[in-house]
Write a protein that holds these residues in place. Structure first.
Motif, PDB file in Angstrom:
ATOM      1  N   VAL A   1       0.860  -1.177   0.000  1.00 43.60           N
ATOM      2  CA  VAL A   1       0.000   0.000   0.000  1.00 43.60           C
ATOM      3  C   VAL A   1       0.892   1.220   0.000  1.00 43.60           C
ATOM      4  O   VAL A   1       1.746   1.388   0.882  1.00 43.60           O
ATOM      5  N   HIS A   2       0.736   2.056  -0.987  1.00 44.43           N
ATOM      6  CA  HIS A   2       1.534   3.272  -1.093  1.00 44.43           C
ATOM      7  C   HIS A   2       0.749   4.447  -0.530  1.00 44.43           C
ATOM      8  O   HIS A   2      -0.468   4.501  -0.642  1.00 44.43           O
ATOM      9  N   PRO A   3       1.465   5.415   0.083  1.00 46.12           N
ATOM     10  CA  PRO A   3       0.742   6.581   0.593  1.00 46.12           C
ATOM     11  C   PRO A   3       0.168   7.386  -0.570  1.00 46.12           C
ATOM     12  O   PRO A   3       0.707   7.372  -1.677  1.00 46.12           O
ATOM     13  N   PRO A   4      -0.920   8.078  -0.331  1.00 44.97           N
ATOM     14  CA  PRO A   4      -1.528   8.858  -1.414  1.00 44.97           C
ATOM     15  C   PRO A   4      -0.661  10.043  -1.807  1.00 44.97           C
ATOM     16  O   PRO A   4       0.150  10.539  -1.016  1.00 44.97           O
ATOM     17  N   ASP A   5      -0.805  10.482  -3.044  1.00 43.92           N
ATOM     18  CA  ASP A   5      -0.082  11.659  -3.514  1.00 43.92           C
ATOM     19  C   ASP A   5      -0.580  12.891  -2.762  1.00 43.92           C
ATOM     20  O   ASP A   5      -1.759  13.004  -2.418  1.00 43.92           O
ATOM     21  N   ILE A   6       0.341  13.814  -2.525  1.00 41.51           N
ATOM     22  CA  ILE A   6      -0.027  15.041  -1.824  1.00 41.51           C
ATOM     23  C   ILE A   6      -0.747  15.960  -2.800  1.00 41.51           C
ATOM     24  O   ILE A   6      -0.239  16.261  -3.887  1.00 41.51           O
ATOM     25  N   ALA A   7      -1.923  16.390  -2.410  1.00 37.33           N
ATOM     26  CA  ALA A   7      -2.708  17.264  -3.272  1.00 37.33           C
ATOM     27  C   ALA A   7      -2.370  18.710  -2.955  1.00 37.33           C
ATOM     28  O   ALA A   7      -2.230  19.100  -1.796  1.00 37.33           O
ATOM     29  N   LYS A   8      -2.230  19.500  -3.997  1.00 39.93           N
ATOM     30  CA  LYS A   8      -1.951  20.920  -3.810  1.00 39.93           C
ATOM     31  C   LYS A   8      -3.270  21.673  -3.844  1.00 39.93           C
ATOM     32  O   LYS A   8      -3.966  21.684  -4.847  1.00 39.93           O
ATOM     33  N   THR A   9      -3.599  22.296  -2.730  1.00 43.01           N
ATOM     34  CA  THR A   9      -4.844  23.051  -2.670  1.00 43.01           C
ATOM     35  C   THR A   9      -4.557  24.514  -2.947  1.00 43.01           C
ATOM     36  O   THR A   9      -3.499  25.033  -2.621  1.00 43.01           O
ATOM     37  N   LYS A  10      -5.496  25.176  -3.523  1.00 45.70           N
ATOM     38  CA  LYS A  10      -5.309  26.582  -3.876  1.00 45.70           C
ATOM     39  C   LYS A  10      -5.733  27.520  -2.758  1.00 45.70           C
ATOM     40  O   LYS A  10      -5.478  28.701  -2.808  1.00 45.70           O
ATOM     41  N   GLY A  11      -6.423  27.049  -1.784  1.00 45.71           N
ATOM     42  CA  GLY A  11      -6.877  27.913  -0.713  1.00 45.71           C
ATOM     43  C   GLY A  11      -8.234  28.502  -1.031  1.00 45.71           C
ATOM     44  O   GLY A  11      -8.763  28.389  -2.128  1.00 45.71           O
ATOM     45  N   SER A  12      -8.787  29.157  -0.058  1.00 46.68           N
ATOM     46  CA  SER A  12     -10.147  29.661  -0.240  1.00 46.68           C
ATOM     47  C   SER A  12     -10.184  31.043  -0.881  1.00 46.68           C
ATOM     48  O   SER A  12     -11.205  31.455  -1.401  1.00 46.68           O
ATOM     49  N   GLY A  13      -9.110  31.815  -0.831  1.00 43.20           N
ATOM     50  CA  GLY A  13      -9.111  33.139  -1.434  1.00 43.20           C
ATOM     51  C   GLY A  13      -9.813  34.167  -0.573  1.00 43.20           C
ATOM     52  O   GLY A  13      -9.992  33.991   0.618  1.00 43.20           O
ATOM     53  N   LYS A  14     -10.216  35.272  -1.206  1.00 44.58           N
ATOM     54  CA  LYS A  14     -10.870  36.353  -0.470  1.00 44.58           C
ATOM     55  C   LYS A  14     -12.337  36.036  -0.254  1.00 44.58           C
ATOM     56  O   LYS A  14     -12.947  35.319  -1.015  1.00 44.58           O
ATOM     57  N   ARG A  15     -12.887  36.651   0.775  1.00 47.29           N
ATOM     58  CA  ARG A  15     -14.307  36.508   1.049  1.00 47.29           C
ATOM     59  C   ARG A  15     -15.081  37.363   0.055  1.00 47.29           C
ATOM     60  O   ARG A  15     -14.711  38.508  -0.223  1.00 47.29           O
ATOM     61  N   LEU A  16     -16.144  36.803  -0.489  1.00 48.08           N
ATOM     62  CA  LEU A  16     -16.973  37.564  -1.420  1.00 48.08           C
ATOM     63  C   LEU A  16     -17.882  38.495  -0.629  1.00 48.08           C
ATOM     64  O   LEU A  16     -18.508  38.090   0.347  1.00 48.08           O
ATOM     65  N   LYS A  17     -17.954  39.737  -1.070  1.00 48.59           N
ATOM     66  CA  LYS A  17     -18.776  40.716  -0.367  1.00 48.59           C
ATOM     67  C   LYS A  17     -20.178  40.713  -0.920  1.00 48.59           C
ATOM     68  O   LYS A  17     -20.394  40.497  -2.116  1.00 48.59           O
ATOM     69  N   SER A  18     -21.135  40.994  -0.037  1.00 49.78           N
ATOM     70  CA  SER A  18     -22.529  41.052  -0.469  1.00 49.78           C
ATOM     71  C   SER A  18     -22.793  42.364  -1.200  1.00 49.78           C
ATOM     72  O   SER A  18     -21.982  43.299  -1.171  1.00 49.78           O
ATOM     73  N   GLY A  19     -23.924  42.427  -1.858  1.00 52.35           N
ATOM     74  CA  GLY A  19     -24.297  43.642  -2.580  1.00 52.35           C
ATOM     75  C   GLY A  19     -24.421  44.838  -1.650  1.00 52.35           C
ATOM     76  O   GLY A  19     -24.082  45.965  -2.008  1.00 52.35           O
ATOM     77  N   LYS A  20     -24.907  44.595  -0.434  1.00 54.08           N
ATOM     78  CA  LYS A  20     -25.072  45.673   0.543  1.00 54.08           C
ATOM     79  C   LYS A  20     -23.704  46.233   0.944  1.00 54.08           C
ATOM     80  O   LYS A  20     -23.527  47.453   1.031  1.00 54.08           O
ATOM     81  N   GLU A  21     -22.728  45.342   1.172  1.00 52.61           N
ATOM     82  CA  GLU A  21     -21.391  45.790   1.534  1.00 52.61           C
ATOM     83  C   GLU A  21     -20.751  46.580   0.397  1.00 52.61           C
ATOM     84  O   GLU A  21     -20.099  47.607   0.629  1.00 52.61           O
ATOM     85  N   LYS A  22     -20.947  46.128  -0.848  1.00 52.97           N
ATOM     86  CA  LYS A  22     -20.398  46.847  -1.998  1.00 52.97           C
ATOM     87  C   LYS A  22     -21.018  48.240  -2.110  1.00 52.97           C
ATOM     88  O   LYS A  22     -20.322  49.225  -2.386  1.00 52.97           O
ATOM     89  N   ALA A  23     -22.330  48.333  -1.905  1.00 52.58           N
ATOM     90  CA  ALA A  23     -23.008  49.627  -1.984  1.00 52.58           C
ATOM     91  C   ALA A  23     -22.523  50.574  -0.895  1.00 52.58           C
ATOM     92  O   ALA A  23     -22.343  51.774  -1.141  1.00 52.58           O
ATOM     93  N   MET A  24     -22.305  50.037   0.289  1.00 52.86           N
ATOM     94  CA  MET A  24     -21.823  50.886   1.387  1.00 52.86           C
ATOM     95  C   MET A  24     -20.421  51.403   1.084  1.00 52.86           C
ATOM     96  O   MET A  24     -20.103  52.561   1.383  1.00 52.86           O
ATOM     97  N   GLU A  25     -19.571  50.590   0.474  1.00 53.54           N
ATOM     98  CA  GLU A  25     -18.223  51.040   0.109  1.00 53.54           C
ATOM     99  C   GLU A  25     -18.279  52.124  -0.957  1.00 53.54           C
ATOM    100  O   GLU A  25     -17.507  53.078  -0.916  1.00 53.54           O
ATOM    101  N   GLN A  26     -19.182  51.973  -1.927  1.00 53.42           N
ATOM    102  CA  GLN A  26     -19.324  52.977  -2.990  1.00 53.42           C
ATOM    103  C   GLN A  26     -19.761  54.321  -2.417  1.00 53.42           C
ATOM    104  O   GLN A  26     -19.227  55.369  -2.791  1.00 53.42           O
ATOM    105  N   THR A  27     -20.731  54.297  -1.513  1.00 48.94           N
ATOM    106  CA  THR A  27     -21.186  55.566  -0.918  1.00 48.94           C
ATOM    107  C   THR A  27     -20.095  56.171  -0.046  1.00 48.94           C
ATOM    108  O   THR A  27     -19.957  57.390   0.025  1.00 48.94           O
TER     109      THR A  27
END
Length: 173
Positions: free
Chosen positions: A123-149
């Protein structure tokens, strides 16, 4: 035959909740045969089927083989369940299976051969998977509007003490 004003049984072939409620109130434990259409039963494939021109439709051969295989597998599982209840029955079944394999061996030479378990399993160990990570949090429409104002109001900031427009440095007095 049960009827209901919703006409679900007549249109779809399935008893509606109204019919089921009446049967439940009448303390009927089993669904009557009249409420089970042939198209919902397992035996429907065993009948001859004709098309609109009264030409017999043959079932797909693969489907017939699959149904026969499933039926045979079901019988074998029932026999195994019974055989595992006693050592005598299990020995009897093993002998009969050996006889059957020998007889069927004339059709398929590999039927009688028994599988051998390997001495070592690597039994061989599994290959190591390279994960990309979760990245930035997506902002809601309300948060985007508040930043624009917030950006628009910060473009033109008045200095209340001096009355000077801070963006271009011009006094409004």
């Amino acid at each position: 035959m049960a009827n209901c004003t919703c006409m679900m049984f007549e249109s779809e072939g399935v008893p509606c909740r109204h019919i089921l409620l009446v049967l439940r109130n009448e303390k009927v434990c089993l669904l009557p045969e009249s409420l089970i259409l042939k198209r919902w039963t397992r035996t429907i494939t065993r009948e001859i089927v004709f098309d609109e021109n009264t030409i017999e439709l043959r079932p797909n051969l693969d489907e017939v083989v699959r149904i026969r295989r499933n039926d045979l597998a079901s019988k074998i599982h029932k026999v195994l369940d019974v055989a595992f209840k006693s050592e005598e029955a299990l020995s009897f079944l093993e002998k009969k299976i050996d006889v059957i394999c020998d007889e069927i061996g004339q059709f398929e030479p590999d039927c009688g051969t028994k599988m051998r378990m390997p001495q070592e399993i690597h039994v061989h160990p599994p290959d190591i998977a390279k994960t990309k990570g979760s990245g930035k949090r997506l902002k809601s429409g309300k948060e985007k509007a508040m930043e624009q104002t917030a950006k628009k109001s910060s473009d033109c900031v008045m200095d209340a003490v001096h009355g000077v427009n801070m963006t271009n440095g011009i006094a409004l007095n």
